[in-house]
Design a protein around this motif. Structure first.
Motif, PDB file in Angstrom:
ATOM      1  N   LEU A 142     134.437 -30.038  54.354  1.00 60.42           N
ATOM      2  CA  LEU A 142     134.131 -28.784  55.035  1.00 60.42           C
ATOM      3  C   LEU A 142     135.386 -27.938  55.197  1.00 60.42           C
ATOM      4  N   ARG A 143     135.264 -26.667  54.856  1.00 59.27           N
ATOM      5  CA  ARG A 143     136.347 -25.709  55.057  1.00 59.27           C
ATOM      6  C   ARG A 143     135.738 -24.447  55.649  1.00 59.27           C
ATOM      7  N   VAL A 144     136.341 -23.962  56.718  1.00 60.72           N
ATOM      8  CA  VAL A 144     135.814 -22.794  57.420  1.00 60.72           C
ATOM      9  C   VAL A 144     136.887 -21.715  57.482  1.00 60.72           C
ATOM     10  N   ARG A 145     136.500 -20.499  57.167  1.00 56.79           N
ATOM     11  CA  ARG A 145     137.439 -19.383  57.233  1.00 56.79           C
ATOM     12  C   ARG A 145     137.802 -19.061  58.682  1.00 56.79           C
ATOM     13  N   ALA A 146     138.975 -18.494  58.862  1.00 55.35           N
ATOM     14  CA  ALA A 146     139.382 -18.047  60.195  1.00 55.35           C
ATOM     15  C   ALA A 146     138.484 -16.927  60.699  1.00 55.35           C
ATOM     16  N   GLU A 147     137.881 -16.172  59.743  1.00 56.39           N
ATOM     17  CA  GLU A 147     136.982 -15.075  60.119  1.00 56.39           C
ATOM     18  C   GLU A 147     135.732 -15.564  60.839  1.00 56.39           C
ATOM     19  N   ALA A 148     135.498 -16.878  60.846  1.00 61.64           N
ATOM     20  CA  ALA A 148     134.326 -17.421  61.539  1.00 61.64           C
ATOM     21  C   ALA A 148     134.333 -17.065  63.019  1.00 61.64           C
ATOM     22  N   LEU A 149     135.513 -16.821  63.572  1.00 60.85           N
ATOM     23  CA  LEU A 149     135.600 -16.440  64.991  1.00 60.85           C
ATOM     24  C   LEU A 149     134.869 -15.125  65.251  1.00 60.85           C
ATOM     25  N   TRP A 150     134.750 -14.274  64.224  1.00 57.97           N
ATOM     26  CA  TRP A 150     134.041 -13.013  64.410  1.00 57.97           C
ATOM     27  C   TRP A 150     132.549 -13.242  64.633  1.00 57.97           C
ATOM     28  N   ALA A 151     132.065 -14.438  64.327  1.00 56.87           N
ATOM     29  CA  ALA A 151     130.640 -14.734  64.494  1.00 56.87           C
ATOM     30  C   ALA A 151     130.312 -15.250  65.892  1.00 56.87           C
ATOM     31  N   LEU A 152     131.322 -15.450  66.745  1.00 61.02           N
ATOM     32  CA  LEU A 152     131.058 -15.982  68.083  1.00 61.02           C
ATOM     33  C   LEU A 152     130.117 -15.096  68.906  1.00 61.02           C
ATOM     34  N   PRO A 153     130.288 -13.757  68.893  1.00 58.86           N
ATOM     35  CA  PRO A 153     129.311 -12.932  69.623  1.00 58.86           C
ATOM     36  C   PRO A 153     127.887 -13.134  69.138  1.00 58.86           C
ATOM     37  N   ALA A 154     127.707 -13.325  67.832  1.00 57.57           N
ATOM     38  CA  ALA A 154     126.374 -13.557  67.291  1.00 57.57           C
ATOM     39  C   ALA A 154     125.801 -14.868  67.817  1.00 57.57           C
ATOM     40  N   VAL A 155     126.633 -15.893  67.901  1.00 57.27           N
ATOM     41  CA  VAL A 155     126.178 -17.185  68.432  1.00 57.27           C
ATOM     42  C   VAL A 155     125.768 -17.045  69.891  1.00 57.27           C
ATOM     43  N   ILE A 156     126.538 -16.274  70.658  1.00 57.05           N
ATOM     44  CA  ILE A 156     126.219 -16.076  72.075  1.00 57.05           C
ATOM     45  C   ILE A 156     124.893 -15.344  72.236  1.00 57.05           C
ATOM     46  N   PHE A 157     124.687 -14.295  71.455  1.00 58.42           N
ATOM     47  CA  PHE A 157     123.423 -13.565  71.543  1.00 58.42           C
ATOM     48  C   PHE A 157     122.252 -14.430  71.078  1.00 58.42           C
ATOM     49  N   ALA A 158     122.495 -15.284  70.102  1.00 57.84           N
ATOM     50  CA  ALA A 158     121.435 -16.206  69.680  1.00 57.84           C
ATOM     51  C   ALA A 158     121.074 -17.161  70.811  1.00 57.84           C
ATOM     52  N   MET A 159     122.068 -17.612  71.564  1.00 60.50           N
ATOM     53  CA  MET A 159     121.794 -18.479  72.709  1.00 60.50           C
ATOM     54  C   MET A 159     120.966 -17.752  73.760  1.00 60.50           C
ATOM     55  N   LEU A 160     121.278 -16.478  73.997  1.00 60.44           N
ATOM     56  CA  LEU A 160     120.516 -15.705  74.976  1.00 60.44           C
ATOM     57  C   LEU A 160     119.065 -15.538  74.523  1.00 60.44           C
ATOM     58  N   GLY A 161     118.897 -15.222  73.244  1.00 64.52           N
ATOM     59  CA  GLY A 161     117.542 -15.085  72.726  1.00 64.52           C
ATOM     60  C   GLY A 161     116.769 -16.381  72.793  1.00 64.52           C
ATOM     61  N   MET A 162     117.419 -17.493  72.437  1.00 69.01           N
ATOM     62  CA  MET A 162     116.741 -18.781  72.472  1.00 69.01           C
ATOM     63  C   MET A 162     116.518 -19.254  73.898  1.00 69.01           C
ATOM     64  N   ALA A 163     117.318 -18.762  74.846  1.00 71.38           N
ATOM     65  CA  ALA A 163     117.035 -19.058  76.253  1.00 71.38           C
ATOM     66  C   ALA A 163     115.689 -18.458  76.645  1.00 71.38           C
ATOM     67  N   GLY A 164     115.431 -17.248  76.145  1.00 70.25           N
ATOM     68  CA  GLY A 164     114.125 -16.641  76.387  1.00 70.25           C
ATOM     69  C   GLY A 164     113.005 -17.460  75.788  1.00 70.25           C
TER      70      GLY A 164
END
Length: 274
Positions: A142-164
């Motif tokens: 597995l290799r992950v780009r440093a740009e993956a950090l830009w996806a953190l807001p998307a993960v947070i919003f996904a958590m909020l949606g899935m909380a619903g």
């Protein structure tokens, strides 16, 4: 609100303490996604490689990074599991051990009782995903780009949606009482429709229509785009908009359904029914 937050944190600490008393619980939560999802999919994908290249994956997503594709999908799959098995199934567990009614009689808001489980689930999810990523780096290339950090807001919003969604399924559990089949089925369907194991473009058109209404679909798209350079089905900025909109719709709807179920069981006096 501060009192409710303290109550939610107390619930999370209590549940984490219970988990820590069962020594094989967390290892099993790490091992399950490995043997049920990642390892079979990795072996299956490798068997179809042509000259060591993932040509089918490259054609669909513009990347041959099979490990990154699977592990990024695993992050969103973990969010789905938290929503269903930690939020919704926790109420059924309370029914089984006979503590749901006493919990309902406390001055704590009912939504907070579920929120505490969500916090506990997010903490465990972070630990489990970090361990899975370490296994991925060591054994699966597995290799992950440093740009993956830009996806953190998307993960947070996904958590909020899935909380619903979790609140919505928890409402169904309160009314229907039986939860195993409901939670197991919906978890499977959400994983399939979100594209955690394959691109949603291979799904039938009717299923794709449902998939684009889920926040997890856009979260996994954005996460794979930044982490492994996968091609997205829409402009990334537009996918962020879709993600925020779906989360903004699902969270209040889930809370409304949960409160309606709470009123219903209190009026009918069925909170103690098993």
């Amino acid at each position: 609100m501060i009192d409710e937050l303290r109550a939610a944190l107390a619930i999370a600490r209590k549940d984490l303490r219970i988990v820590s008393r069962y020594r094989l619980w967390i290892p099993s939560m790490i091992f399950n996604p490995l043997y049920q999802g990642i390892i079979p999919a990795f072996l299956f994908g490798t068997s179809f490689a042509v000259g060591g290249r993932q040509l089918g994956l490259a054609s669909s997503l513009g990347t041959e990074d099979l490990s990154g594709f699977l592990f990024m999908g695993g992050v969103v799959s973990g969010i789905v599991s938290v929503a269903f098995w930690t939020l919704a199934m926790s109420l059924r567990n309370e029914m089984d051990i006979g503590t749901l009614e006493p919990s309902w009689l406390t001055p704590t808001r009912r939504e907070t009782l579920v929120l505490g489980r969500a916090i506990q689930g997010v903490v465990l999810l972070g630990f489990i995903q970090a361990t899975l990523f370490l296994i991925g780096f060591v054994f699966f290339g597995l290799r992950v780009r440093a740009e993956a950090l830009w996806a953190l807001p998307a993960v947070i919003f996904a958590m909020l949606g899935m909380a619903g969604v979790g609140y919505l399924v928890a409402a169904m559990v309160l009314v229907a009482k039986e939860a195993n089949f409901l939670v197991d089925t919906t978890t499977f369907l959400f994983g399939i429709l979100s594209g955690v194991a394959f691109p949603i473009t291979v799904l039938p058109l009717a299923a794709q229509v449902v998939a684009v209404a889920l926040p997890t679909t856009w979260a996994v798209e954005i996460l794979r785009h930044y982490a492994i350079g996968a091609r997205t089905i829409a402009d990334p900025l537009l996918e962020h908009v879709f993600l925020v909109v779906t989360a903004a719709v699902l969270l209040p709807r889930g809370l409304w359904a949960f409160r309606a179920a709470d009123r219903s069981i209190r009026v009918r006096g069925t909170i103690a029914q098993h």
